[in-house]
Enzyme design. Structure first.
Site, PDB file in Angstrom:
ATOM      1  N   HIS A   1       0.895  -1.045  -0.157  1.00 36.27           N
ATOM      2  CA  HIS A   1       0.100   0.119   0.192  1.00 36.27           C
ATOM      3  C   HIS A   1       0.790   1.250   0.178  1.00 36.27           C
ATOM      4  CE1 HIS A   1      -3.363   2.192   1.182  1.00 36.27           C
ATOM      5  NE2 HIS A   1      -2.602   3.110   1.955  1.00 36.27           N
ATOM      6  N   GLU A   2       1.432   1.178   1.221  1.00 32.74           N
ATOM      7  CA  GLU A   2       2.591   2.234   1.230  1.00 32.74           C
ATOM      8  C   GLU A   2       3.841   2.810   0.265  1.00 32.74           C
ATOM      9  OE1 GLU A   2       2.317   4.396   3.344  1.00 32.74           O
ATOM     10  OE2 GLU A   2       0.958   3.060   4.718  1.00 32.74           O
TER      11      GLU A   2
ATOM     12  N   HIS B   1       1.509   4.234  -2.828  1.00 29.57           N
ATOM     13  CA  HIS B   1       1.292   5.632  -2.525  1.00 29.57           C
ATOM     14  C   HIS B   1       2.321   6.336  -3.098  1.00 29.57           C
ATOM     15  CE1 HIS B   1      -1.441   6.106  -0.091  1.00 29.57           C
ATOM     16  NE2 HIS B   1      -1.754   5.771   0.742  1.00 29.57           N
TER      17      HIS B   1
ATOM     18  N   GLU C   1      -5.903   6.580  -1.590  1.00 30.66           N
ATOM     19  CA  GLU C   1      -5.908   4.988  -0.885  1.00 30.66           C
ATOM     20  C   GLU C   1      -6.792   3.813  -1.063  1.00 30.66           C
ATOM     21  OE1 GLU C   1      -4.513   5.576   1.937  1.00 30.66           O
ATOM     22  OE2 GLU C   1      -3.864   7.318   1.946  1.00 30.66           O
TER      23      GLU C   1
ATOM     24  N   ASP D   1      -4.383   0.654  -2.004  1.00 29.91           N
ATOM     25  CA  ASP D   1      -4.868  -0.531  -1.492  1.00 29.91           C
ATOM     26  C   ASP D   1      -4.915  -1.708  -2.301  1.00 29.91           C
ATOM     27  OD1 ASP D   1      -5.954   0.590   1.736  1.00 29.91           O
ATOM     28  OD2 ASP D   1      -8.161   1.115   0.635  1.00 29.91           O
TER      29      ASP D   1
END
Length: 775
Positions: free
Chosen positions: A612-613, A616, A672, A676
């Site tokens: 997830h990070e 980003h 987000e 995800d």
């Protein structure tokens, strides 16, 4: 971190994994023969032995060679069995009953099984399938707004920190350790805090000039003596209260090798501008509760004309709300359109009713030239603030600025002030009772002594071995993203090269910053006085010291290895202007990560958060920054246009989700949601790579799910959570994350491998024919 979800399953469709344990029959005699060993051939050779004397020498030599070859085959088969059928690194090994690996597997199985609801079809509602058992068994504690599986990890971390603070000594030592313990005790000393009552705040108000311009009416002479800039200096430069706007020292988005002063819209007490506009019943109730809170606090402080003051201050905040751009607006997601670097001379022309050079000279203890550059992120807003200053009576502006200081500090006062805050929170978020004092004080210790507390935490609760293992897990997931970049058909060669460079240059920080192992270095972070009997003064000392550290940065060299959060934080984050991912020790705890758990659970747990990070860096926000953390458009127009089209599919998907008759904002949550979905895919393929390299894992005891299925279950169980209905209203209004239920459903339903793992029919809710995909 993040939020809640639901799902469904036909258990007769699940494929049970059979395995042969080396701890099973025959184990007492040593390792049992691995499957595939030629037992029949061995018996034949033995049975034929009586005929050997009649064979000639050539036949004997040939037979000897065959036996030798068979032996080599047997050894090779045993080695392969050890690698692929025996215990793997995740911990299912040849160990006696009660060994740590077996205990960990059993613990993992119990946790997963208790959280599941086997009556629900995972192909219909995977969140409810994965979390239904947990949701049935848990209630929200009275002093919490939400409660979930990740919150349970937080409770464990909190208990550890409390025990560390309760000790008279221990840990790495140093002055900072003594100070954080003294600070914690001062916060717990409610008798002394009650004895002081409102006095500490009254001293602050007096320092700001009192209410109503020192109690005088606005008349000739008094108005001339009043100086907005001096009061702004007190609010922003002494008490760190954002009023009218925010002033921060940040990395320059267009040149991340230097710091710059940044000015942005700010100054509201409520968390979202629309709450001031009372556009629906919920916001009307919150606004009314805020008005009651204002009047109560003003009364506790002995102010005159309480209702009038509250009304006038509220009107200023409502005017600010009307000129504030919503975080939902496209403008606030396009950093390039917000970014406006100006000189102090230019800034003075944009907002002529403020003396910028004087204000910044006072705060930074510098003598800035008119050519000093600052970054203005809300140019139109600041122009309108200047008009608001011109048109608002001095007395009202003065009271607004003093109120902003009061609001920031009121949580540190005696019980009547804390009760007023709780009643406002109760109306806004639905909390039944205030947090217990020890939890409040731990939160304040975290806020004001984060790294000192972190040094204690990692000294006892995070090993160098765990740090190395997680770092390897991160590298595995980065490798998969590198592969994925080569496969994307919508990205052209030029954009792909820039994306690869960004991945190559990305910094990864795991566990804790190394300086925490050096007490002297930690002490330098907290060079201010702390006493056990002066809690409010301790807070002020901490605030002033933090301001000093911040303003010094303006002339310092940038160190991109610094951490935004302390290591005990139950969080993970990506900073685009550093191209840096950080995974603190606080989140690298069971059940998100356990070195003894099967790797399917680690990749489904912390692995999906790592993915997830990582994603980003390439979403609609992080994708605006290049490999060095500079705001630079590195996409070709063709690739970016295709990216936006794919992102629009995700916007439409989440726009169709509703919670308590509130529609999820697909655009506001886009970054987000991309993270995800991308994180789930990256972690899944990284786990498949791990299996190819280490062999299949043993199944968990008494669970009939494959490890591919367990991977997805672990991902969903990250987000098992309950929320109070009032807090859901604010979540949908303000949170950039979708509600947890839809974070799970939106991610798994758009991933082909999920449908394959659970044998979901085409066009079932969790396996739609048309899927959205970016990364």
């Amino acid at each position: 971190m993040e939020p809640p979800y639901s799902l469904t399953a036909h258990y007769d469709e699940f494929q049970e994994v059979k395995y042969v344990s080396r701890c099973g029959a025959g184990g007492a005699r040593g390792a049992s023969l691995p499957p595939g060993f030629p037992l029949g051939a061995a018996r034949s050779a033995t049975g034929a032995r009586s005929g050997l004397p009649r064979w000639n020498r050539r036949e004997v030599c040939l037979l000897s060679g065959l036996v030798f070859a068979a032996g080599l085959c047997a050894i090779l088969a045993a080695m392969l069995a050890l690698k692929y059928l025996g215990p793997v690194a995740a911990g299912g090994g040849a160990c006696p009953e009660g060994c740590p690996e077996r205990k960990a597997f059993a613990r993992a199985a119990r946790f997963l099984a208790a959280n599941l609801d086997a009556s629900i079809d995972p192909c219909q509602d995977f969140y409810s399938f994965a979390c239904g058992g947990w949701l049935r068994r848990h209630a929200i504690p009275d002093d919490k707004l939400t409660y979930g599986t990740i919150a349970a990890i937080g409770e464990q971390n909190e208990e550890r920190l409390r025990r560390l603070l309760a000790r008279p000594g221990g840990g790495p030592g140093g002055a900072a350790q003594r100070k954080v313990r003294a600070f914690f005790r001062s916060c717990l000393d409610m008798r002394e805090i009650e004895r002081l009552g409102p006095r500490p705040m009254l001293e602050v108000i007096e320092d700001c000039g009192g209410w109503d311009l020192g109690g005088a009416e606005e008349r000739p002479g008094v108005a001339a003596r009043w100086d907005l800039n001096r009061l702004l200096y007190k609010a922003q430069g002494v008490y760190s209260a954002a009023a009218l706007f925010s002033l921060t020292v940040s990395l320059d988005d267009r040149n991340s090798s230097r710091y710059v002063i940044r000015i942005d819209q700010d100054g509201l007490t409520l968390p979202e501008r629309t709450l001031y506009l009372a556009q629906d019943e919920d916001s009307e109730k919150i606004l009314a509760a805020y008005r009651v809170f204002m009047e109560r606090v003003l009364s506790l402080l002995g102010a005159d004309a309480v209702e009038q003051k509250a009304q006038e201050i509220l009107q200023v905040e409502q005017q600010l709300a009307n000129i504030t751009v919503s975080e939902h607006d496209d403008l606030r997601r396009d950093v390039s359109s917000m970014y406006n670097k100006v000189t102090l001379g230019q800034l003075q022309k944009i907002t002529p009713h403020l003396r910028w050079k004087w204000l910044l000279d006072q705060i930074f203890q510098e003598d800035f030239s008119e050519e000093e550059e600052v970054v203005l992120l809300a140019t139109d807003y600041m122009q309108q603030v200047s008009q608001l200053i011109r048109s608002t009576p001095h007395r009202v502006l003065h009271n607004y600025l003093v109120w902003r200081v009061v609001v920031v500090l009121s949580e540190h006062l005696s019980p009547p002030f804390r009760e007023a805050l709780h009643e406002l929170a109760q109306e806004m978020e639905g909390s039944d009772k205030p947090q217990e004092l020890a939890r409040v004080c731990l939160g304040q210790a975290n806020r004001h002594f984060g790294m000192a507390l972190g040094a204690l935490f990692v000294h006892e609760h995070f090993s160098a071995a765990s740090k190395a293992k997680v770092q390897q897990l991160v590298e595995d997931i980065k490798y998969i993203l590198g592969q994925r970049l080569e496969e994307l058909d919508w990205m052209d060669a030029e954009t792909r090269a820039a994306a690869r460079a960004k991945l190559q240059y990305m910094m990864v920080m795991v566990g804790y910053p190394d300086f925490l192992l050096k007490p002297d270095a930690v002490d330098k972070e907290y060079e201010f006085e702390v006493h056990e009997k002066t809690y409010f003064k301790n807070i002020l000392n901490s605030i002033r010291f933090s301001i000093q550290l911040s303003v010094k940065k303006i002339r310092q060299e940038v160190d991109k290895s610094t951490w935004l959060l302390p290591p005990q934080a139950l969080n993970a984050y990506y900073l685009p202007n550093k191209n840096q991912m950080v995974f603190p020790a606080g989140i690298l705890q069971p059940t998100l990560y356990d070195p003894d758990f099967p790797q399917s659970l680690n990749y489904g747990g912390i692995g999906t958060i790592i993915g997830h990070e990582l994603t980003h860096g390439y979403d609609d926000w992080g994708g605006q920054y290049d490999r060095s953390g500079n705001l630079l458009h590195w996409w070709t127009e063709a690739s970016y246009s295709r990216f936006l089209r794919k992102a629009e599919c995700i916007v439409r998907l989440y726009d169709n989700f509703t919670v308590y008759n509130q529609r999820v904002n697909g655009k506001h949550t886009l970054g987000e949601n991309i993270a995800d979905m991308g994180g789930l895919k990256l972690a899944y393929h990284a786990y498949q790579k791990w299996v190819r390299e280490h062999g299949p894992e043993h199944p968990l005891p008494r669970l009939k799910y494959t490890h591919d299925q367990l991977f997805f279950i672990a991902f969903a169980q990250n987000w098992c959570i309950k929320r109070r209905s009032q807090s859901i209203y604010l979540q949908v209004l303000t949170d950039k994350h979708a509600p947890e239920h839809y974070r799970v459903l939106g991610s798994v339903s758009q991933f082909e491998e999920f449908g394959r793992a659970f044998h979901c029919p085409k066009d079932s809710p969790m396996n739609p024919a048309h899927k959205c995909s970016v990364w």
